[in-house]
Every structure is written in structure tokens, then in C-alpha cells.
Design a protein around this motif. Structure first.
Motif, PDB file in Angstrom:
ATOM      1  N   ALA A 200       0.832  -1.203   0.000  1.00  0.00           N
ATOM      2  CA  ALA A 200       0.000   0.000   0.000  1.00  0.00           C
ATOM      3  C   ALA A 200       0.867   1.253   0.000  1.00  0.00           C
ATOM      4  CB  ALA A 200      -0.939  -0.007   1.198  1.00  0.00           C
TER       5      ALA A 200
ATOM      6  N   VAL B  28      -7.938  -0.049  -7.300  1.00  0.00           N
ATOM      7  CA  VAL B  28      -7.304  -0.094  -5.974  1.00  0.00           C
ATOM      8  C   VAL B  28      -5.872  -0.619  -6.042  1.00  0.00           C
ATOM      9  CG1 VAL B  28      -7.465  -1.098  -3.662  1.00  0.00           C
ATOM     10  CG2 VAL B  28      -9.534  -0.351  -4.841  1.00  0.00           C
TER      11      VAL B  28
ATOM     12  N   SER C  49      -8.991   3.784  -2.347  1.00  0.00           N
ATOM     13  CA  SER C  49      -8.912   2.723  -1.338  1.00  0.00           C
ATOM     14  C   SER C  49     -10.105   1.792  -1.540  1.00  0.00           C
ATOM     15  CB  SER C  49      -8.951   3.331   0.060  1.00  0.00           C
ATOM     16  OG  SER C  49     -10.225   3.905   0.298  1.00  0.00           O
TER      17      SER C  49
END
Length: 198
Positions: free
Chosen positions: A6, A50, A57
Motif C-alpha cells: 500500500a 485499488v 482505497s
């Protein structure tokens, strides 16, 4: 590991024409696989928005999906919203342009294919191929839609009450003839009073 991925994920900026063309190409190529409607590609939309391009998100994706499903119109409207959300940092006009281009890319090829198929489908009225094809597409489409439903549950339900509401709604949808609008109204009320959080 997920946190590292991420952190490494940088959003693709659609102000760069190469990125915009790559996104349009992705939607063009997906268009021909939307058997059963736009919702059948939801897992791929989630992956693109994503994981691949890092525009949103999972929570933002779930919110865009809810807006697309709650608004009148085709389920593929989510693509236009994804295109807008992806390019919003570039400014509202560019976001609007990106949304329109994404929507055209997802709708145009499949629409042209369906027009061609509709014009020639009657010629194969007695063909065993046509009958076999029509019988096979029903279970395939239902299977894909079931997988999409599970994907939505995974990205939108994050607490026990939300999973319970989803299970009850699923059961009632299968066993009763209650309009889905009632379920939406009850779920909206539960969310408004803070009884269910995502």
C-alpha cells in the motif's frame, strides 16, 4: 506485506496522456467480457482502481459502487465514476473528460457486439449451437454474479453487524418477494443511526 504494498502504490495520474490511453485500453478490452451486465466485471474494476492504478482505497471503491447502484441507470455507470475519481486531482474538467472516456470505452465495444448479434441471432433460430450457447450462459452469468456479490461483501463489510445484515438480506431476498428497496431503506437507516459501520 500488505502495508508495504500500500505504501509503495503510487496513483497513476491521468493528466499524462499515456496513462489515460492505458486506462481507456483496459476498459476497452474489458468491455467484451461483461457477460450479464457491468457488475460482472466488478472484481476487475476493483483490481484496476485499488491495486493496479492506486486511485482509490477499498472503502472509496465501495462508496462509488454504492452511488452507482443507488442511482438510476446501467450498472456500468461505476466505470464513469471510477474514471472521474481517478482524474479528480487533475481538475474537474479533466475528471469529467476521463469519466466520459472510461464510460465510452466500457460501453462502445459490447454495445456494437450486441447490435451485431441481435441483427444476426434470428438466423440461427434452429441451430443447436444457439440453444447450447443460451443454456450455458445462464449458469456462467449467475456464477460470476455470485462471485461479485462475495467481492462486495469482502470490501464493504468490516464489522459483525454489517456481515449479519448482509446475511439476513441475502436470506430474505432468496426466500421472500420483498422489494430490494425496503432492504436498502433499512440498511440506510441502520447506517444513519450508526448501528452498522463499514
Amino acid at each position: 506485506m500488505t502495508l508495504l504494498l500500500a505504501a509503495a502504490c503510487q496513483p497513476a495520474h491521468l493528466g499524462d496522456w499515456r496513462n489515460l490511453i492505458a486506462v481507456i485500453w483496459d476498459f476497452l478490452s474489458l468491455s467484451l467480457f461483461s457477460l450479464g451486465g457491468g457488475n460482472t466485471l466488478l472484481a476487475e474494476y476493483h483490481y484496476m482502481a485499488v491495486d493496479k492504478y492506486c486511485w482509490l482505497s477499498s472503502q472509496q471503491f465501495a462508496e462509488i459502487y454504492a452511488i452507482a447502484e443507488g442511482a438510476p441507470g446501467p450498472s456500468s455507470m461505476i466505470v464513469g465514476l471510477l474514471g472521474m475519481g481517478a482524474a479528480f486531482e487533475e481538475g474537474p474538467l479533466w475528471a469529467l473528460f476521463s469519466g466520459v472516456m472510461a464510460e465510452l470505452a466500457i460501453l462502445l465495444p459490447s454495445t456494437l457486439l450486441m447490435v451485431i448479434a441481435a441483427l444476426s441471432w434470428n438466423r440461427f433460430k434452429t441451430s443447436p449451437f444457439r440453444l447450447a450457447f443460451e443454456r450455458a450462459m445462464g449458469p456462467i452469468t449467475l456464477g460470476v454474479l455470485f462471485a461479485v456479490g462475495l467481492k462486495i461483501l469482502r470490501i464493504s463489510d468490516h464489522d459483525t453487524p454489517a456481515y449479519a445484515v448482509s446475511a439476513v438480506v441475502c436470506f430474505l431476498m432468496l426466500r421472500t418477494k420483498i422489494s430490494p428497496l425496503w432492504f436498502m431503506a433499512v440498511a440506510a437507516g441502520l447506517g444513519a443511526f450508526g448501528l452498522v459501520n463499514r
